[in-house]
Design a protein around this motif. Structure first.
Motif, PDB file in Angstrom:
ATOM      1  N   ASP A  54      48.574 -51.236 -46.447  1.00 36.69           N
ATOM      2  CA  ASP A  54      48.984 -52.612 -46.730  1.00 36.69           C
ATOM      3  C   ASP A  54      47.794 -53.536 -46.506  1.00 36.69           C
ATOM      4  O   ASP A  54      47.232 -53.593 -45.407  1.00 36.69           O
ATOM      5  CB  ASP A  54      50.131 -53.028 -45.803  1.00 36.69           C
ATOM      6  N   VAL A  55      47.398 -54.261 -47.545  1.00 37.02           N
ATOM      7  CA  VAL A  55      46.322 -55.248 -47.444  1.00 37.02           C
ATOM      8  C   VAL A  55      46.942 -56.619 -47.670  1.00 37.02           C
ATOM      9  O   VAL A  55      47.725 -56.817 -48.601  1.00 37.02           O
ATOM     10  CB  VAL A  55      45.222 -54.984 -48.491  1.00 37.02           C
ATOM     11  N   PHE A  56      46.586 -57.588 -46.805  1.00 43.65           N
ATOM     12  CA  PHE A  56      47.180 -58.915 -46.924  1.00 43.65           C
ATOM     13  C   PHE A  56      46.141 -59.969 -46.551  1.00 43.65           C
ATOM     14  O   PHE A  56      45.075 -59.648 -46.020  1.00 43.65           O
ATOM     15  CB  PHE A  56      48.413 -59.051 -46.017  1.00 43.65           C
ATOM     16  N   PRO A  57      46.417 -61.253 -46.849  1.00 44.72           N
ATOM     17  CA  PRO A  57      45.472 -62.311 -46.469  1.00 44.72           C
ATOM     18  C   PRO A  57      45.168 -62.279 -44.970  1.00 44.72           C
ATOM     19  O   PRO A  57      46.020 -61.921 -44.155  1.00 44.72           O
ATOM     20  CB  PRO A  57      46.211 -63.595 -46.859  1.00 44.72           C
ATOM     21  N   ALA A  58      43.964 -62.666 -44.605  1.00 46.13           N
ATOM     22  CA  ALA A  58      43.507 -62.597 -43.217  1.00 46.13           C
ATOM     23  C   ALA A  58      44.431 -63.345 -42.274  1.00 46.13           C
ATOM     24  O   ALA A  58      44.882 -64.461 -42.557  1.00 46.13           O
ATOM     25  CB  ALA A  58      42.096 -63.162 -43.117  1.00 46.13           C
ATOM     26  N   ARG A  59      44.712 -62.712 -41.117  1.00 46.80           N
ATOM     27  CA  ARG A  59      45.533 -63.316 -40.074  1.00 46.80           C
ATOM     28  C   ARG A  59      44.734 -63.306 -38.775  1.00 46.80           C
ATOM     29  O   ARG A  59      44.164 -62.279 -38.403  1.00 46.80           O
ATOM     30  CB  ARG A  59      46.834 -62.531 -39.892  1.00 46.80           C
ATOM     31  N   ALA A  60      44.696 -64.441 -38.093  1.00 48.00           N
ATOM     32  CA  ALA A  60      43.862 -64.582 -36.897  1.00 48.00           C
ATOM     33  C   ALA A  60      44.699 -64.479 -35.633  1.00 48.00           C
ATOM     34  O   ALA A  60      45.663 -65.232 -35.449  1.00 48.00           O
ATOM     35  CB  ALA A  60      43.130 -65.917 -36.924  1.00 48.00           C
ATOM     36  N   TYR A  61      44.330 -63.533 -34.764  1.00 53.60           N
ATOM     37  CA  TYR A  61      45.059 -63.311 -33.518  1.00 53.60           C
ATOM     38  C   TYR A  61      44.093 -63.238 -32.344  1.00 53.60           C
ATOM     39  O   TYR A  61      42.910 -62.924 -32.514  1.00 53.60           O
ATOM     40  CB  TYR A  61      45.843 -62.001 -33.560  1.00 53.60           C
ATOM     41  N   ARG A  62      44.621 -63.472 -31.157  1.00 58.31           N
ATOM     42  CA  ARG A  62      43.874 -63.191 -29.931  1.00 58.31           C
ATOM     43  C   ARG A  62      44.776 -62.388 -29.002  1.00 58.31           C
ATOM     44  O   ARG A  62      45.994 -62.610 -28.956  1.00 58.31           O
ATOM     45  CB  ARG A  62      43.403 -64.473 -29.240  1.00 58.31           C
ATOM     46  N   PHE A  63      44.184 -61.435 -28.289  1.00 57.74           N
ATOM     47  CA  PHE A  63      44.973 -60.602 -27.393  1.00 57.74           C
ATOM     48  C   PHE A  63      44.088 -60.058 -26.299  1.00 57.74           C
ATOM     49  O   PHE A  63      42.863 -59.928 -26.453  1.00 57.74           O
ATOM     50  CB  PHE A  63      45.670 -59.461 -28.151  1.00 57.74           C
ATOM     51  N   ASP A  64      44.707 -59.747 -25.174  1.00 57.30           N
ATOM     52  CA  ASP A  64      43.999 -59.227 -24.004  1.00 57.30           C
ATOM     53  C   ASP A  64      44.002 -57.704 -24.031  1.00 57.30           C
ATOM     54  O   ASP A  64      45.052 -57.081 -24.261  1.00 57.30           O
ATOM     55  CB  ASP A  64      44.662 -59.720 -22.721  1.00 57.30           C
ATOM     56  N   VAL A  65      42.833 -57.102 -23.790  1.00 54.88           N
ATOM     57  CA  VAL A  65      42.693 -55.654 -23.834  1.00 54.88           C
ATOM     58  C   VAL A  65      41.724 -55.194 -22.754  1.00 54.88           C
ATOM     59  O   VAL A  65      41.115 -56.005 -22.048  1.00 54.88           O
ATOM     60  CB  VAL A  65      42.170 -55.179 -25.209  1.00 54.88           C
ATOM     61  N   THR A  66      41.562 -53.891 -22.648  1.00 57.18           N
ATOM     62  CA  THR A  66      40.549 -53.266 -21.807  1.00 57.18           C
ATOM     63  C   THR A  66      39.564 -52.546 -22.721  1.00 57.18           C
ATOM     64  O   THR A  66      39.981 -51.891 -23.689  1.00 57.18           O
ATOM     65  CB  THR A  66      41.183 -52.253 -20.837  1.00 57.18           C
ATOM     66  N   LEU A  67      38.276 -52.673 -22.445  1.00 54.62           N
ATOM     67  CA  LEU A  67      37.268 -52.002 -23.263  1.00 54.62           C
ATOM     68  C   LEU A  67      37.256 -50.515 -22.930  1.00 54.62           C
ATOM     69  O   LEU A  67      36.883 -50.112 -21.826  1.00 54.62           O
ATOM     70  CB  LEU A  67      35.886 -52.618 -23.004  1.00 54.62           C
ATOM     71  N   ALA A  68      37.664 -49.677 -23.895  1.00 56.31           N
ATOM     72  CA  ALA A  68      37.737 -48.235 -23.680  1.00 56.31           C
ATOM     73  C   ALA A  68      36.420 -47.545 -24.001  1.00 56.31           C
ATOM     74  O   ALA A  68      36.061 -46.543 -23.382  1.00 56.31           O
ATOM     75  CB  ALA A  68      38.864 -47.625 -24.510  1.00 56.31           C
ATOM     76  N   SER A  69      35.690 -48.048 -24.994  1.00 54.14           N
ATOM     77  CA  SER A  69      34.370 -47.494 -25.311  1.00 54.14           C
ATOM     78  C   SER A  69      33.531 -48.555 -25.994  1.00 54.14           C
ATOM     79  O   SER A  69      34.048 -49.443 -26.667  1.00 54.14           O
ATOM     80  CB  SER A  69      34.486 -46.251 -26.198  1.00 54.14           C
ATOM     81  N   ARG A  70      32.233 -48.454 -25.820  1.00 55.22           N
ATOM     82  CA  ARG A  70      31.303 -49.448 -26.352  1.00 55.22           C
ATOM     83  C   ARG A  70      31.128 -49.287 -27.858  1.00 55.22           C
ATOM     84  O   ARG A  70      31.610 -48.324 -28.457  1.00 55.22           O
ATOM     85  CB  ARG A  70      29.959 -49.339 -25.642  1.00 55.22           C
ATOM     86  N   ALA A  71      30.411 -50.242 -28.465  1.00 58.14           N
ATOM     87  CA  ALA A  71      30.221 -50.241 -29.912  1.00 58.14           C
ATOM     88  C   ALA A  71      29.462 -48.997 -30.363  1.00 58.14           C
ATOM     89  O   ALA A  71      28.463 -48.612 -29.765  1.00 58.14           O
ATOM     90  CB  ALA A  71      29.470 -51.498 -30.335  1.00 58.14           C
ATOM     91  N   ALA A  72      29.960 -48.391 -31.427  1.00 54.27           N
ATOM     92  CA  ALA A  72      29.333 -47.210 -32.007  1.00 54.27           C
ATOM     93  C   ALA A  72      29.436 -47.310 -33.519  1.00 54.27           C
ATOM     94  O   ALA A  72      30.364 -47.936 -34.051  1.00 54.27           O
ATOM     95  CB  ALA A  72      30.021 -45.940 -31.504  1.00 54.27           C
ATOM     96  N   PRO A  73      28.489 -46.707 -34.261  1.00 58.00           N
ATOM     97  CA  PRO A  73      28.554 -46.758 -35.732  1.00 58.00           C
ATOM     98  C   PRO A  73      29.873 -46.193 -36.248  1.00 58.00           C
ATOM     99  O   PRO A  73      30.418 -45.232 -35.708  1.00 58.00           O
ATOM    100  CB  PRO A  73      27.370 -45.877 -36.152  1.00 58.00           C
ATOM    101  N   CYS A  74      30.405 -46.814 -37.289  1.00 57.96           N
ATOM    102  CA  CYS A  74      31.645 -46.331 -37.902  1.00 57.96           C
ATOM    103  C   CYS A  74      31.614 -46.667 -39.391  1.00 57.96           C
ATOM    104  O   CYS A  74      30.824 -47.504 -39.841  1.00 57.96           O
ATOM    105  CB  CYS A  74      32.864 -46.933 -37.226  1.00 57.96           C
ATOM    106  N   LYS A  75      32.475 -46.036 -40.145  1.00 65.65           N
ATOM    107  CA  LYS A  75      32.519 -46.245 -41.588  1.00 65.65           C
ATOM    108  C   LYS A  75      33.230 -47.560 -41.899  1.00 65.65           C
ATOM    109  O   LYS A  75      34.323 -47.820 -41.397  1.00 65.65           O
ATOM    110  CB  LYS A  75      33.240 -45.085 -42.262  1.00 65.65           C
ATOM    111  N   THR A  76      32.608 -48.373 -42.729  1.00 63.36           N
ATOM    112  CA  THR A  76      33.179 -49.686 -43.040  1.00 63.36           C
ATOM    113  C   THR A  76      33.392 -49.898 -44.540  1.00 63.36           C
ATOM    114  O   THR A  76      33.756 -50.993 -44.952  1.00 63.36           O
ATOM    115  CB  THR A  76      32.259 -50.804 -42.507  1.00 63.36           C
TER     116      THR A  76
END
Length: 309
Positions: A36-58
């Motif tokens: 499902d692709v839809f118009p951009a929706r902006a959210y904020r939420f609290d999380v815990t960092l499980a792993s740092r930034a790593a290369p991924c397919k975009t």
């Protein structure tokens, strides 16, 4: 569309609606292998960092961005090549995309398993969960930081602090008029809830229901609008217009002060200091949490005709 580039361009925390990552991720995936692709929706939420930034397919993300209506030139101008993994309140681990411009500051500021608030844009929902882009983040203050804070408040912190690269343009929360421009980088406001915030701009917003609020943008570098026009008192600004740039500290302070009689400073000390300065009226009123303030509700924009009766 500005929501997608706010980490590297204009960032307005008030645009992001509070959300629960567990609720978002609990949505049932499309049937089969669909997305499902839809118009951009902006959210904020609290999380815990499980792993740092790593290369991924975009590749798929960028296709989804274009499919949702974002121009190809905009998609190509937003460097996104990495993902981070975050843990929700219920312990679910999800992978989310992050703008490249944020990865260095995230590495420095948030430790593994550290708490943070993400400001993200939801683009699509697939078999593996939501496809989101992190545009900005904040982290909780430690007790040491709470005592020292960013300088904008001595006994109590008067707004929210956000990290962003120096030179990042900042946008106005709502339509309004500039009522104060402080160009002195070492400026001090001599009231406990304002503190030393350096170069700053204050905008007055009058809403359809007649209510008023001030917003203040501090620790600024250049005070220029989108086209390089100087910011000055009396300037009419529209929601999303640039009000200045993040200064050399790489942080900016944002606060909202509704014009409410209950929080008005009526002390003789305030009157003696600022009673003859119309541009300081904003400092008479208490602040609210930028992360929970809903401008549309405050200003009556979401009031239906039936509810007005």
């Amino acid at each position: 569309m500005l929501l997608l580039v706010e980490g590297a361009a204009a960032f307005d925390p008030a645009r992001y609606q509070p959300a629960d990552l567990d609720v978002i991720s609990a949505r049932k995936p499309p049937v089969g292998r669909g997305v499902d692709v839809f118009p951009a929706r902006a959210y904020r939420f609290d999380v815990t960092l499980a792993s740092r930034a790593a290369p991924c397919k975009t590749d798929f993300l960028k296709w989804a961005m274009q499919t949702s209506g974002i121009e190809q030139s905009q998609v190509q101008s937003i460097p996104i090549s990495r993902c981070i993994k975050v843990r929700s309140a219920k312990g679910k681990v999800l992978s989310v995309f992050i703008q490249d411009v944020l990865t260095e500051s995230l590495e420095k500021e948030v430790p593994q398993d550290g708490k943070l608030t993400l400001y993200a844009t939801l683009i699509y929902f697939g078999q593996e969960g939501p496809g989101m882009i992190v545009n900005e983040f904040t982290r909780p203050q430690t007790k040491q930081q709470a005592r020292q804070d960013c300088g904008c408040g001595k006994d109590s912190h008067s707004g929210g602090d956000y990290s962003a690269p120096a030179g990042t343009p900042l946008s106005v929360m709502e339509d309004g008029i500039v009522v104060k421009v402080e160009e002195n980088e070492q400026a001090i406001v001599n009231i406990p809830t304002a503190g030393q915030c350096g170069r700053y701009v204050v905008v007055k917003h009058t809403f359809p229901n007649g209510r008023t609020a001030f917003t203040r943008y501090t620790h600024l570098g250049r005070l220029t609008g989108k086209t390089g026009k100087a910011i000055s008192v009396g300037l009419q600004v529209r929601k999303g217009d640039n009000i200045g740039e993040v200064g050399s500290k790489g942080i900016f302070h944002f606060e909202i002060r509704p014009l409410e009689t209950a929080t008005m400073d009526k002390s003789a000390a305030w009157t003696q200091l600022y009673g003859a300065e119309p541009g300081m009226d904003w400092s008479r009123f208490g602040t609210v949490d930028p992360q929970t303030f809903e401008a549309d509700v405050f200003g009556g924009k979401n009031v239906t005709p039936a509810s007005k009766k």
